[in-house]
Structures are given as structure tokens and as C-alpha cells.
Write a protein that holds these residues in place. Structure first.
Motif, mmCIF file in Angstrom:
data_model
loop_
_atom_site.group_PDB
_atom_site.id
_atom_site.type_symbol
_atom_site.label_atom_id
_atom_site.label_comp_id
_atom_site.label_asym_id
_atom_site.label_seq_id
_atom_site.Cartn_x
_atom_site.Cartn_y
_atom_site.Cartn_z
ATOM 1 N N ASP A 142 33.403 35.780 35.979
ATOM 2 C CA ASP A 142 34.216 36.099 37.149
ATOM 3 C C ASP A 142 33.414 36.969 38.102
ATOM 4 O O ASP A 142 32.311 37.404 37.793
ATOM 5 C CB ASP A 142 35.573 36.711 36.770
ATOM 6 C CG ASP A 142 35.493 38.156 36.344
ATOM 7 O OD1 ASP A 142 34.369 38.638 36.071
ATOM 8 O OD2 ASP A 142 36.524 38.817 36.279
ATOM 9 N N LYS A 169 33.922 40.254 40.242
ATOM 10 C CA LYS A 169 34.906 41.340 40.377
ATOM 11 C C LYS A 169 34.846 42.049 41.737
ATOM 12 O O LYS A 169 35.847 42.598 42.180
ATOM 13 C CB LYS A 169 34.699 42.355 39.257
ATOM 14 C CG LYS A 169 35.042 41.796 37.877
ATOM 15 C CD LYS A 169 35.236 42.904 36.855
ATOM 16 C CE LYS A 169 35.708 42.344 35.517
ATOM 17 N NZ LYS A 169 34.668 41.632 34.775
ATOM 18 N N GLY A 202 40.689 42.784 40.803
ATOM 19 C CA GLY A 202 41.088 42.097 39.575
ATOM 20 C C GLY A 202 40.262 40.843 39.327
ATOM 21 O O GLY A 202 40.294 40.284 38.238
ATOM 22 N N TYR A 250 39.499 38.215 24.316
ATOM 23 C CA TYR A 250 38.649 38.112 25.507
ATOM 24 C C TYR A 250 37.462 39.038 25.259
ATOM 25 O O TYR A 250 37.637 40.242 25.148
ATOM 26 C CB TYR A 250 39.484 38.559 26.706
ATOM 27 C CG TYR A 250 38.812 38.784 28.039
ATOM 28 C CD1 TYR A 250 37.687 39.584 28.197
ATOM 29 C CD2 TYR A 250 39.354 38.237 29.197
ATOM 30 C CE1 TYR A 250 37.109 39.805 29.438
ATOM 31 C CE2 TYR A 250 38.797 38.457 30.451
ATOM 32 C CZ TYR A 250 37.680 39.240 30.545
ATOM 33 O OH TYR A 250 37.125 39.475 31.784
ATOM 34 N N GLU A 257 33.863 45.179 27.245
ATOM 35 C CA GLU A 257 35.277 45.437 26.944
ATOM 36 C C GLU A 257 35.841 44.274 26.142
ATOM 37 O O GLU A 257 35.363 43.143 26.225
ATOM 38 C CB GLU A 257 36.097 45.597 28.236
ATOM 39 C CG GLU A 257 36.094 44.342 29.090
ATOM 40 C CD GLU A 257 36.944 44.450 30.349
ATOM 41 O OE1 GLU A 257 37.589 45.481 30.557
ATOM 42 O OE2 GLU A 257 36.963 43.468 31.116
ATOM 43 N N ASN A 264 39.508 42.353 25.829
ATOM 44 C CA ASN A 264 40.887 42.258 26.280
ATOM 45 C C ASN A 264 41.632 41.410 25.262
ATOM 46 O O ASN A 264 41.007 40.641 24.519
ATOM 47 C CB ASN A 264 40.982 41.648 27.684
ATOM 48 C CG ASN A 264 40.385 42.578 28.739
ATOM 49 O OD1 ASN A 264 40.636 43.784 28.714
ATOM 50 N ND2 ASN A 264 39.588 42.044 29.642
ATOM 51 N N ARG A 317 44.115 39.231 25.866
ATOM 52 C CA ARG A 317 44.837 38.143 26.562
ATOM 53 C C ARG A 317 43.789 37.342 27.317
ATOM 54 O O ARG A 317 42.623 37.733 27.390
ATOM 55 C CB ARG A 317 45.878 38.756 27.509
ATOM 56 C CG ARG A 317 45.411 40.072 28.176
ATOM 57 C CD ARG A 317 44.800 39.930 29.466
ATOM 58 N NE ARG A 317 44.117 41.135 29.948
ATOM 59 C CZ ARG A 317 43.177 41.094 30.859
ATOM 60 N NH1 ARG A 317 42.757 39.957 31.351
ATOM 61 N NH2 ARG A 317 42.593 42.191 31.289
ATOM 62 N N GLY A 369 41.799 35.977 30.527
ATOM 63 C CA GLY A 369 41.401 36.630 31.773
ATOM 64 C C GLY A 369 41.986 35.920 32.980
ATOM 65 O O GLY A 369 42.341 34.748 32.929
ATOM 66 N N ASP A 370 42.060 36.640 34.070
ATOM 67 C CA ASP A 370 42.525 36.095 35.332
ATOM 68 C C ASP A 370 41.517 36.543 36.391
ATOM 69 O O ASP A 370 41.378 37.755 36.598
ATOM 70 C CB ASP A 370 43.928 36.645 35.634
ATOM 71 C CG ASP A 370 44.574 35.984 36.827
ATOM 72 O OD1 ASP A 370 43.854 35.429 37.670
ATOM 73 O OD2 ASP A 370 45.814 36.047 36.917
ATOM 74 N N PRO A 371 40.738 35.656 36.991
ATOM 75 C CA PRO A 371 40.934 34.212 37.159
ATOM 76 C C PRO A 371 40.157 33.314 36.196
ATOM 77 O O PRO A 371 40.126 32.092 36.423
ATOM 78 C CB PRO A 371 40.433 33.975 38.591
ATOM 79 C CG PRO A 371 39.288 34.931 38.746
ATOM 80 C CD PRO A 371 39.694 36.163 37.942
ATOM 81 N N GLU A 372 39.565 33.843 35.126
ATOM 82 C CA GLU A 372 38.764 32.963 34.257
ATOM 83 C C GLU A 372 39.601 31.821 33.654
ATOM 84 O O GLU A 372 39.112 30.706 33.480
ATOM 85 C CB GLU A 372 38.129 33.767 33.117
ATOM 86 C CG GLU A 372 37.087 34.790 33.563
ATOM 87 C CD GLU A 372 37.663 36.188 33.648
ATOM 88 O OE1 GLU A 372 38.801 36.346 34.165
ATOM 89 O OE2 GLU A 372 36.993 37.122 33.196
HETATM 90 N N1 GLY Z 1 39.005 38.914 35.222
HETATM 91 C C1 GLY Z 1 39.061 40.107 34.492
HETATM 92 C C2 GLY Z 1 40.221 40.259 33.623
HETATM 93 O O1 GLY Z 1 41.029 39.383 33.457
HETATM 94 O O2 GLY Z 1 40.367 41.338 33.041
#
Ligand code: GLY
Length: 438
Positions: free
Chosen positions: A225, A227, A239, A281, A301, A303, A305, A307-310
Motif C-alpha cells: 500500500d 500510506k 490510512g 496481517y 506491525e 494487524n 484483520r 488491510g484497507d486498501p490492500e
Molecule cells: N493499509 C494499512 C492498514 O490496513 O492498516
């Protein structure tokens, strides 16, 4: 319990969330062979064309459980992190509903950066050297033991606003002071200070069924992505202003991701009794070790859940039945699903409100969303219905426009031609998404 992913019955599915990621999830799941009714809470106007929307807070566990009971929903896919951190998955599982998304034990990997760093240290997962600070004196010690640029992270969830970079030690100390004073509320009461990582970022989604071993995961295509808000990776962080998949990686890089990061993480889940059923993630840094001519992988990091927009570029490439795959994760039976792989290229451009990621206006009419034959997909994020039933802006990231193709050039052309046809006052988007793929 009989496996739902393995039989031909259709089931009602609820998606929690209301952004571009959830719109893409809803569209992909609606094509699944398991899909009965598709529900979404709270959703958005784009999702409302595919799913029945419910105006409930996705973090309100009892409202979500009641909705599942009243609408005979047997499978829930959780989009954002907040419901996971607040225990919605746990409440649903207690009520007998299958869930794609970890419980609070696994969600701590995103809910607390200090917990995540200590988890990585315990399990030998490569990550930047770090200090966890509870007062300004500890921050000063951590800063003077490092060189600039200084990396400061608020421990808790901060809607993407909790990571700071500074070249100046005085400014870095001031940022720490403001965090302790409550600039991000409880999220900043503990601070992680870490070494700056060099290299190129990469996102990898691993879907896992809680089994904790080499047979308990499936990888989706690696993505990247963008950022920063402006072209050339300039300006403040957002985001995410766009993404593409797959990423052209050095030979052996994905093997290192699995061997150095994913397997120790899954083993960590197993040894700590974390039954992690969902997507992990992995936000990674890839760096080239010149002497060894080898790619070094470390975790920026985790995550818990998608990713957005991945998501908007990874899911459209997946060749299998995503519904069956996510359901098999929830049932603890990913081995029942063949590895279908992915094909093609995808590129996503995020159309943002004027001023984003700072202050921006809302309620602006959007034109050019409908009636297009370009083949691009449009996923709604910061949209809502205006007083006359028209779609208007309601957030910073308004729409994701996704182009697909056999090549990056084709995916890029489709996405950008479509983006150019969508208008709202102040719209802005990056013109260089995917620049590193040539
Ligand atoms: N694109 C970064 C995220 O979803 O945290």
C-alpha cells in the motif's frame, strides 16, 4: 459439529464494518457457493446494493449476537480491528456462531503494540529493537540511545494516527510528552520507541484456522500500500491512498516470510494457547543484505484483520471460493480447502476528500459512480445517502477504484481512466500508485 464449509448448504453471512475493505469482502463473499443472505453492519451505500444493511454498532457485542439470532446468521466475518479488540468474536463464539476473526487474546497483537513487540521477542520473530516506556524519563533514555529518525508509537488503537517519525530529538520528546498528557487518550499512556527500519514495506495476509502449524494457513498474494498522501511518498501518513498486488519480490523472499515470521508466530499462538482463526496481517520491511545478497525480513506491525486498501487488490485476484476458505478458518479445518492460488494484477486508487488526512468537508455530491463499462470496480468507504437519495461524501477516504488486468500497465490504465470520471468537490488522489512496479 458438521462442517459447513464442506457441504452444499447455503448459510447467511454477516460482515461487520463499513469501508472499502468490507465492500470488497461483501462482493467477493456474495459470489461464494456457501452464500445465502449477505448482511452487513453498518455497511455503506455501495454495500447496500449487495447486502442487507443493519444500523448497529459493530462493537456492540450483544446487538451483533441478537442480530445473528434473529436473522439466522451462522457465520460472521469481522472487518475492522475495534470489534475484535473489544471482544465481539468471543461473544459470538460463546453464542455458537462461527466467526472469522480472532478473540481478544489474538487481537492484542494489534490492540497493544507493546504486547506485539514482546510477543515477537518471546518467539524470535525479527523486528526493530525497541523500548517500552511508561514515563517521560524512560522515553528520554530510549531516544538518546538511538539515532534519528526517531520512531514513536502509541501503544493502543489510534485509528492510524498513533505512529510518529521525527528527525529531531527535542520534537520526539515533545511528542512523547503530548501522548502521556492524553493527546490520543488511553492509547498513548504507554509508548513504544524503536529503531528506524530501512527497506521497502510489504503486506502479506496469512489466513489461519487456529491449528498453529505448517498445515494451518493459506497465504494470499503479497501487496503493497501507499500510506503517504502525495505522489513520491511525500506528505503525512494516511490510512492508505492506494495499493497493488502482486508485488515483484526477490527470489526466496516469501520463503523467508513464512520461515522467519509466520511459522514462529503460529508456534507462538500455539504455545500461548491463542486459538487464532482469522487473517494475520503481516506488515513487513524487506531489506537487502548486500554482503550476503539476501533479503532480510522484519515485522513492522501485526494487524489482526484484512488491510484497507490492500484487501481491494488481493481478494479480486484470489482464484478460489473465498467464502469456503474463510469459513474453514472459522471451523478450524483449513486443510479441507485446496490452495487455489491467485492470478492477474490489481491496482487500487483511493479517491479522498479535499484536505484529507487533515480537516475535510462532508456531504458533497459524488457524480460518475454509476453506468460505467470500463470493467473497474468501485468500492465505497466514506459515502452515505444525502437527503434526496443521492450518494454524498461522509469520510476522508471516499472510494476505492480498482483496475484488474493481465499486466500492471493494464490494471493501472483501467483504474486511472475510471478514477478520472468520478467527481466531487475537492477530490484528490495519487497519480503514481504502483510506481515501483515500472
Ligand atoms: N493499509 C494499512 C492498514 O490496513 O492498516
Amino acid at each position: 459439529m458438521n462442517s459447513l464449509s464442506g457441504n452444499s448448504n447455503k448459510i447467511n453471512i454477516l460482515i461487520l464494518g463499513g469501508g472499502g475493505r468490507e465492500h470488497c469482502l461483501a462482493e467477493t463473499l456474495s459470489r461464494s457457493s456457501i452464500a445465502g443472505e449477505i448482511h452487513c453492519a453498518p455497511g455503506n451505500p455501495g454495500i447496500g446494493r449487495i447486502a442487507e444493511l443493519h444500523n448497529i454498532d459493530p462493537c456492540d457485542a450483544s446487538a451483533v449476537v441478537d442480530l445473528c439470532a434473529s436473522r439466522r446468521i451462522s457465520f460472521v466475518v469481522v472487518g475492522p480491528e475495534a470489534p475484535l479488540v473489544s471482544g465481539v468474536s468471543d461473544a459470538l463464539r460463546r453464542s455458537g456462531t462461527l466467526v472469522f476473526g480472532p478473540g481478544t487474546d489474538g487481537a492484542r497483537l494489534e490492540g497493544s503494540k507493546a504486547f506485539a513487540k514482546k510477543f515477537m521477542a518471546r518467539h524470535g520473530v525479527p523486528t526493530a529493537r525497541f523500548d517500552i516506556c511508561h514515563d517521560i524519563g524512560q522515553c528520554r533514555d530510549a531516544l538518546v540511545s538511538r539515532k534519528s529518525p526517531y520512531v514513536i508509537k502509541a501503544d493502543g488503537l489510534a485509528s492510524g494516527k498513533g505512529v510518529f517519525l521525527s528527525d529531531d530529538v527535542g520534537e520526539a520528546e515533545r511528542i512523547c510528552g503530548e501522548l502521556f498528557a492524553g493527546s490520543l487518550g488511553e492509547a498513548g499512556r504507554t509508548i513504544v520507541i524503536e529503531d528506524f527500519s530501512h527497506g521497502r514495506e510489504l503486506t502479506v495476509f496469512a489466513l489461519t484456522d487456529g491449528g498453529g502449524g505448517v498445515k494451518s494457513f493459506r497465504l494470499l498474494e503479497p501487496s503493497r500500500d501507499h500510506k503517504r498522501v502525495f505522489d513520491g511518498d511525500m506528505g503525512p501518513n494516511t490510512g492508505g491512498m492506494g495499493a497493488y498486488a502482486p508485488v515483484n519480490l526477490p527470489a526466496g523472499a516469501m520463503g523467508k516470510v513464512v520461515h522467519d515470521v509466520l511459522l514462529p508466530t503460529l508456534e507462538g499462538f500455539r504455545s500461548e494457547g491463542i486459538d487464532y482463526r482469522g487473517v494475520l496481517y503481516m506488515g513487513l520491511m524487506l531489506d537487502q543484505d548486500e554482503r550476503a545478497s539476501e533479503t532480510m525480513v522484519s515485522v513492522v506491525e501485526y494487524n489482526v484483520r484484512f488491510g484497507d486498501p490492500e484487501t481491494q487488490v488481493v481478494l479480486p485476484l484470489y482464484a478460489g471460493d473465498l467464502g469456503r476458505l474463510l469459513l474453514a478458518c472459522a471451523e478450524g479445518d483449513i486443510g479441507a480447502i485446496d490452495d487455489s492460488g491467485s492470478s492477474g494484477c490489481a491496482l487500487c486508487v483511493v479517491l479522498a476528500s479535499g484536505g484529507y488526512p487533515g480537516e475535510f468537508k462532508k456531504d458533497l455530491p459524488i457524480s460518475g459512480i454509476d453506468g460505467d463499462k470500463s470493467g473497474a470496480s468501485i468500492y465505497h468507504a466514506g459515502t452515505k445517502y444525502g437527503p434526496n437519495g443521492e450518494v454524498v461524501t461522509s469520510g476522508g477516504r471516499v472510494l476505492s477504484v480498482v483496475g484488474l488486468g493481465d499486466s500492471f500497465d493494464e490494471a493501472r490504465r483501467v483504474a486511472y481512466e475510471r478514477a478520472a470520471g468520478i467527481k466531487f468537490d475537492g477530490v484528490h488522489y495519487r497519480k503514481d500508485i504502483g510506481w515501483s512496479e515500472g
